[in-house]
Scaffold this active site. Structure first.
Site, PDB file in Angstrom:
ATOM      1  CG  HIS A 220     -22.151  11.783 -19.869  1.00 22.14           C
ATOM      2  ND1 HIS A 220     -21.795  13.065 -19.553  1.00 22.14           N
ATOM      3  CD2 HIS A 220     -21.596  11.536 -21.073  1.00 22.14           C
ATOM      4  CE1 HIS A 220     -21.064  13.583 -20.530  1.00 22.14           C
ATOM      5  NE2 HIS A 220     -20.921  12.663 -21.467  1.00 22.14           N
TER       6      HIS A 220
HETATM    7  C1  UD1 Z   1     -21.708  10.223 -26.140  1.00 23.33           C
HETATM    8  C2  UD1 Z   1     -20.278  10.675 -26.485  1.00 23.33           C
HETATM    9  C3  UD1 Z   1     -19.749  11.574 -25.372  1.00 23.33           C
HETATM   10  C4  UD1 Z   1     -20.705  12.715 -25.086  1.00 23.33           C
HETATM   11  C5  UD1 Z   1     -22.078  12.121 -24.776  1.00 23.33           C
HETATM   12  C6  UD1 Z   1     -23.125  13.159 -24.467  1.00 23.33           C
HETATM   13  C7  UD1 Z   1     -18.902   9.052 -27.728  1.00 23.33           C
HETATM   14  C8  UD1 Z   1     -17.770   8.116 -27.626  1.00 23.33           C
HETATM   15  N1  UD1 Z   1     -19.363   9.540 -26.562  1.00 23.33           N
HETATM   16  O1  UD1 Z   1     -21.645   9.454 -24.947  1.00 23.33           O
HETATM   17  O2  UD1 Z   1     -18.507  12.123 -25.790  1.00 23.33           O
HETATM   18  O3  UD1 Z   1     -20.223  13.474 -24.004  1.00 23.33           O
HETATM   19  O4  UD1 Z   1     -22.498  11.363 -25.925  1.00 23.33           O
HETATM   20  O5  UD1 Z   1     -24.325  12.522 -24.136  1.00 23.33           O
HETATM   21  O6  UD1 Z   1     -19.338   9.345 -28.819  1.00 23.33           O
HETATM   22  N2  UD1 Z   1     -28.827   6.154 -24.963  1.00 23.33           N
HETATM   23  C9  UD1 Z   1     -30.172   6.343 -24.888  1.00 23.33           C
HETATM   24  N3  UD1 Z   1     -30.736   7.270 -25.731  1.00 23.33           N
HETATM   25  C10 UD1 Z   1     -30.018   7.994 -26.621  1.00 23.33           C
HETATM   26  C11 UD1 Z   1     -28.635   7.777 -26.691  1.00 23.33           C
HETATM   27  C12 UD1 Z   1     -28.047   6.870 -25.851  1.00 23.33           C
HETATM   28  O7  UD1 Z   1     -30.862   5.732 -24.101  1.00 23.33           O
HETATM   29  O8  UD1 Z   1     -30.585   8.814 -27.354  1.00 23.33           O
HETATM   30  C13 UD1 Z   1     -28.194   5.195 -24.034  1.00 23.33           C
HETATM   31  C14 UD1 Z   1     -27.937   3.844 -24.672  1.00 23.33           C
HETATM   32  O9  UD1 Z   1     -28.120   2.865 -23.710  1.00 23.33           O
HETATM   33  C15 UD1 Z   1     -26.468   3.913 -25.029  1.00 23.33           C
HETATM   34  C16 UD1 Z   1     -25.926   4.798 -23.920  1.00 23.33           C
HETATM   35  O10 UD1 Z   1     -26.950   5.715 -23.615  1.00 23.33           O
HETATM   36  O11 UD1 Z   1     -25.856   2.689 -25.090  1.00 23.33           O
HETATM   37  C17 UD1 Z   1     -24.692   5.540 -24.312  1.00 23.33           C
HETATM   38  O12 UD1 Z   1     -24.897   6.289 -25.506  1.00 23.33           O
HETATM   39  P1  UD1 Z   1     -23.649   6.618 -26.478  1.00 23.33           P
HETATM   40  O13 UD1 Z   1     -24.061   7.515 -27.581  1.00 23.33           O
HETATM   41  O14 UD1 Z   1     -22.972   5.346 -26.862  1.00 23.33           O
HETATM   42  O15 UD1 Z   1     -22.653   7.364 -25.539  1.00 23.33           O
HETATM   43  P2  UD1 Z   1     -22.874   8.545 -24.495  1.00 23.33           P
HETATM   44  O16 UD1 Z   1     -22.557   8.026 -23.152  1.00 23.33           O
HETATM   45  O17 UD1 Z   1     -24.157   9.284 -24.685  1.00 23.33           O
END
Ligand code: UD1
Length: 383
Positions: A220
């Site tokens: 991821h």
């Molecule tokens: C975040 C953390 C990362 C951690 C990861 C675990 C930061 C900078 N990154 O990254 O360190 O390893 O979490 O998962 O804080 N989304 C969903 N559902 C959710 C959450 C996210 O669909 O419940 C999708 C959305 O499109 C979102 C994307 O995932 O834009 C990324 O989510 P985000 O929380 O921004 O970062 P992660 O890649 O999950």
């Protein structure tokens, strides 16, 4: 055991926001309740992660109490998400008269809440301080460096972290080596872990497919999954490995979205892939514990595989958790498809690294934090 005397004043605000925070916070809250029962705790969820698969399931698996406050920020760009958390967190600190704010790990919620607290003159406590990948392109690295700079009390998981902090000018008397709270969760939950065969059956997949062994994949990191070429190359290497060993691949929403966006979903059609949605904690633990090897770019899984003694191939050029390579079962294989394949072949041929469990990864890190924090708070009150 109850440590110290009852403490007067507002709560310690404990912050969680994203999936990897929950397994760190659960044992801390349990240890506070058991050993410093007079200490009021307020659990705040920023809402950075919100999907049931990324959130609710894990709360239940980890016996993490429901948050007292949910800021419901959701997904956005880094700037917007961080700013929104800050805007919504500040009134919570004021309303509850926080005695301290405790943050864990390195996600956007960690830095956002730490920054609000320090500007309100509320002490910041950082659990999992001092880890450094040296890679400032990683958003988490920025979060780590900045959170540590503004923390009053820094709890570390491995001894190398102190050298990183000292290099950055952080006084040694603010740092305490307590071990790894994530491994507290692992040890507490292992007896409840869901065996892989059971998990597959529950997902309508024939468990016979993994009867001769399997690998586990998660992916991821933006550097791996946000660019079509790098994502295609890594999936290509994984497909080659899947021809030799079935790979159970728990797809993170970021990765699934990008595969769709880049037209790469068909690359998962290989018969050796077993594709699942993001898994609960007990499911992931069961998957890892029963596997031949884990291929991942996760930070936490590098540590969990070391604690479990399962070979881990980390699909990154660096790690902020060097002890997993030096003492544990982790190998940094980089992102070159040939290198990933060669490392997997090596594990298949010779069984991979054996490793040992690092110091203080013993299931008691949160107890050490509770004892240390209780004394620290008492001393501050006397000064
Ligand atoms: C975040 C953390 C990362 C951690 C990861 C675990 C930061 C900078 N990154 O990254 O360190 O390893 O979490 O998962 O804080 N989304 C969903 N559902 C959710 C959450 C996210 O669909 O419940 C999708 C959305 O499109 C979102 C994307 O995932 O834009 C990324 O989510 P985000 O929380 O921004 O970062 P992660 O890649 O999950």
């Amino acid at each position: 055991m109850t440590i110290g005397e009852p403490l007067a004043g507002g709560p310690i605000i404990c912050v969680v926001g994203a999936r990897p925070n929950y397994m760190k916070m659960a044992p801390i809250i349990r240890a506070f309740r058991a050993h410093v029962p007079a200490l009021p705790i307020l659990l705040v969820h920023t809402g950075q992660h919100y999907d049931p698969a990324m959130n609710d399931t894990l709360f239940a698996d980890l016996d993490l109490p429901q948050p007292d406050v949910n800021l419901e920020v959701g997904s956005a760009s880094h700037a917007v998400q961080t700013a929104e958390i800050m805007k919504r967190f500040e009134p919570v600190i004021d309303q509850y008269g926080a005695r301290a704010v405790l943050v864990v790990g390195d996600v956007n919620s960690t830095i956002a809440c730490a920054l609000v607290a320090v500007k309100r003159n509320v002490p910041v406590i950082h659990v999992e301080a001092g880890l450094r990948s040296g890679d400032r392109k990683m958003p988490e690295e920025i979060n780590r460096v900045l959170t540590d700079q503004i923390s009053d009390l820094l709890y570390t998981t491995e001894r190398s972290a102190l050298a990183n902090l000292t290099r950055e000018g952080i006084a040694e008397d603010r740092v305490a080596f307590v071990g790894n709270v994530m491994i507290d969760s692992l040890r507490a939950s292992l007896p409840k872990a869901v065996p892989a065969a059971e998990l597959l059956a529950a997902n309508g997949i024939d468990p016979a497919r993994i009867a001769d062994g399997y690998g586990v994949v998660t992916l991821h990191r933006p550097s791996n999954v946000d660019h079509p070429e790098s994502l295609a190359r890594i999936i290509g290497a994984l497909a080659e490995i899947a021809s030799r060993l079935p790979l159970v691949f728990a797809l993170h929403p970021r990765t699934r979205n990008n595969l769709e966006r880049f037209g790469l979903l068909a690359k998962l059609d290989h018969p050796g892939f077993i594709i699942l949605p993001p898994q609960g904690y007990l499911q992931m633990l069961g998957l890892m514990a029963g596997s031949v090897m884990v291929l991942t770019d996760s930070g936490g899984m590098q540590e969990e595989t070391t604690a479990l003694g399962i070979p881990c191939l980390t699909i990154r050029e660096n790690t902020e958790r060097p002890i997993t390579v030096e003492q544990g079962t982790n190998t940094l294989v980089g992102v070159d498809p040939q290198a990933i394949l060669a490392a997997a072949d090596e594990v298949l041929a010779r069984g991979g690294k054996r490793g040992r469990v690092p110091e203080y990864w013993d299931g008691k890190a949160a107890e050490r934090i509770a004892a240390h924090l209780s004394n620290w708070l008492s001393q501050r009150r006397m000064n």
